[in-house]
Write a protein that holds these residues in place. Structure first.
Motif, mmCIF file in Angstrom:
data_model
loop_
_atom_site.group_PDB
_atom_site.id
_atom_site.type_symbol
_atom_site.label_atom_id
_atom_site.label_comp_id
_atom_site.label_asym_id
_atom_site.label_seq_id
_atom_site.Cartn_x
_atom_site.Cartn_y
_atom_site.Cartn_z
ATOM 1 N N UNK A 1 0.869 -1.181 0.000
ATOM 2 C CA UNK A 1 0.000 0.000 0.000
ATOM 3 C C UNK A 1 0.899 1.221 0.000
ATOM 4 N N UNK A 2 0.322 2.407 -0.235
ATOM 5 C CA UNK A 2 1.206 3.583 -0.294
ATOM 6 C C UNK A 2 1.884 3.834 1.051
ATOM 7 N N UNK A 3 1.183 3.537 2.151
ATOM 8 C CA UNK A 3 1.825 3.723 3.463
ATOM 9 C C UNK A 3 3.049 2.805 3.615
ATOM 10 N N UNK B 1 4.771 1.389 1.213
ATOM 11 C CA UNK B 1 5.826 1.751 0.251
ATOM 12 C C UNK B 1 6.606 2.976 0.720
#
Ligand SMILES: Cc1cc2nc3c(=O)[nH]c(=O)nc-3n(C[C@H](O)[C@H](O)[C@H](O)COP(=O)(O)OP(=O)(O)OC[C@H]3O[C@@H](n4cnc5c(N)ncnc54)[C@H](O)[C@@H]3O)c2cc1C
Ligand code: SF4
Ligand code: FES
Ligand code: FES
Lengths: 177, 338
Positions: free
Chosen positions: B100-102, B104
């Motif tokens: 997820x962007x968090x 990453x």
């Protein structure tokens, strides 16, 4: 078993717990000094030591996004990081998203679109969206759907969550013009 | 989580000296895999050496026209870097297909290479697992093995390597730069991860006292004809059942060079030189793509629940090659597979 000096002894091998240390976190604009053990997770430090219980513990394993906070502006999962690693960093939690009594546009949009039911995932959803908007990573509803996938909502409020963030995205877009 | 002590390293010299001193110490970078494993007591280091303050956080040009990605550059910073999106879009795409962007934002280049399997028995310390405790047996081989390997497995372990980024790095022929007190060396990507054989507790050929300093990309990035196609149980935020990284160089509709790597199917990103050679000099069409897929899956074996992965891979490979040939790579935002 503990002896008087606080040193644990097992047979004739004595082991003492590694020491705590002092760190400074700039949380929601205020410097906070904390004495913590190396193994204290940032999420637990926020909730248990600093009483900032807005940040939620869902899975505790990076799988739900309920614990999302911003570190130096970037959204991360606070359940998978040690507080001690962030000595000197700026941490923004849901408690620091509004400016005084003025709600952040994402918060306002969540209310207007009824983008929650139980509300447990909401602080994480909002921190995640705020970080993505600040970084300029949201341009289309498809971007929202994909990049918000790290925030699970057990109540399934997804359509309203996407609508709320879309509104914030558009108002930010028009404000920037 | 077991108690441990913590030190922050400020220099590479300090980091490699500290790790050499203590066999039970571990480096911590993003922490997204290590802390998870420590919470489950799968990994119990005595000491964590925090390497986040080493200056390994840059993306730089190399003398041979490629790019050097520092080991501490986050997965997000790689995926959105203008040089990466322009010259190595396959790598950006594979990274954005993962996590997820968090996550990453936390995960680093070095840590991604060294993330451990997601085999649920490996994570559950009440079960037998040769990777976690050598000699105890493999619970997956006769257990729930839907996510497990169909290629290169052994009787000792049928786990898969979970990374997406590594599948792209395999196709790009990246080189892993490592160093220790004993000196520096370069490991070609294909030799970095290993098959389980009779030592499934060892995932890679990195030595315990070595630190990854960078991952180097050669000049050729296959920016024109590439695709990363990831098939999984839900459209986002899930590990691959099967993934395909495909890269082609074309001349008029004829294939000059083809590279294909598979994720989610083996203990390491899977490549097969024979399958790639089959495509050389051939028209870029479905018949040839299917032949390459058959060759890549030769020797594949299912363990019950994961039998479907063999057919899934055979269908995903031609699809990814078709996307690559058409210059229409799989979008990681709009999930429809064209
Ligand atoms: C819920 C969830 C979903 C995920 N989904 C995906 C997915 O779909 N696809 C995917 O590819 N990944 C996925 N991941 C995995 C994620 O990509 C990895 O956890 C991450 O890349 C690890 O990087 P890190 O920097 O956090 O490593 P860390 O946890 O810090 O370290 C991992 C290991 O590497 C060692 N290490 C770190 N850096 C170095 C170095 N420079 N030199 C030597 N040793 C080093 C550490 O000692 C440790 O053993 C997911 C993770 C989670 C939690
Ligand atoms: S597949 Fe490998 S990791 Fe999973 S239980 Fe078997 S030995 Fe352990
Ligand atoms: S509590 Fe951190 S991701 Fe679920
Ligand atoms: S509102 Fe209940 S989990 Fe999202």
């Amino acid at each position: 078993m503990n002896n008087k000096s606080g040193v644990e002894t097992a047979g004739n091998v004595s082991t003492s717990l590694p020491p705590k240390s002092w760190i400074t976190l700039k949380i929601n604009g205020a410097e906070r000094h904390l004495e913590i053990a190396p193994w204290t997770i940032l999420l637990d430090a926020l909730r248990n030591l600093l009483d900032l219980t807005g940040t939620k513990k869902g899975c505790d394993h990076g799988q739900c996004g309920a614990c999302t906070v911003l570190i130096d502006g970037k959204p991360i999962n606070s359940c998978l990081t040690l507080a001690i690693m962030h000595d000197g960093a700026e941490v923004t939690t849901i408690e620091g998203i509004a400016k005084g009594d003025a709600l952040h546009p994402v918060q306002q949009a969540f209310i207007e679109h009824d983008a929650f039911q139980c509300g447990y995932c909401t602080p994480g959803q909002i921190c995640s969206a705020v970080g993505l908007l600040n970084a300029g990573k949201l341009r289309t509803p498809d971007d929202i759907r994909e990049l918000m996938s790290g925030n699970i909502c057990r109540c399934g409020a997804y359509p309203n969550i996407v609508a709320a963030i879309e509104q914030a995205m558009q108002s930010e877009g028009s404000a920037a013009q | 989580m077991n108690p441990f002590s913590y030190t922050r390293s400020g220099t590479l010299e300090n980091a490699v000296t500290e790790i050499a001193r203590d066999r039970r110490a571990k480096f911590i970078a993003g922490g997204t895999n290590l802390i998870d494993l420590m919470k489950e007591n799968v990994t119990r280091p005595s000491r964590l050496i925090d390497i986040n303050h080493l200056s390994l956080n840059k993306i730089e040009e190399t003398d041979n026209g490629g790019l050097r990605i520092g080991a501490l550059v986050t997965n997000s910073d790689v995926a959105y870097h203008p040089q990466i999106t322009r010259r190595y879009p396959l790598l950006a795409s594979a990274i954005l297909a993962g996590a997820s962007h968090q996550l990453r934002n936390m995960a680093t280049t070095g840590g991604n290479l060294l993330q451990r399997t997601r085999c649920s028995y490996f994570y559950d310390i009440t079960t037998a697992c040769n990777k976690r405790e050598p000699g105890t047996g493999c619970s997956a081989i006769n257990g729930f093995n839907r996510m497990h390997a169909i290629l290169g497995a052994s009787e000792e372990c049928i786990a898969t390597h979970p990374s997406d980024m590594c599948v792209a790095l395999m196709v790009l022929d990246a080189v892993v730069q490592v160093t220790s007190n004993r000196g520096a060396r370069a490991i070609p990507f294909a030799e970095f991860h290993r098959l389980p054989g009779d030592a499934p507790q060892i995932d890679t050929n990195l030595q315990p006292d070595e630190i990854i300093t960078s991952v180097d990309l050669p000049g050729e990035g296959f920016a024109g004809n590439h695709s990363y196609l990831k098939v999984r149980d839900r459209a986002s935020y899930a590990f691959a059942l099967v993934s395909v990284a495909a890269a082609l160089t074309l001349e008029g509709g004829v294939i000059k060079e083809a590279r294909i790597a598979l994720g989610g199917v083996a203990h390491k990103p899977w490549r097969n030189a024979e399958a790639e050679a089959l495509l050389k000099g051939k028209p870029a069409g479905q018949d040839n793509f299917r032949k390459a897929a058959e060759a890549l899956l030769s020797g594949a074996r299912g363990f019950g629940h994961n039998n479907f992965k063999i057919e899934l891979a055979k269908r995903a490979i031609p699809r990814a090659l078709k996307q690559a040939a058409a210059g229409t790579p799989q979008s990681q935002t709009i999930k429809k597979v064209l």
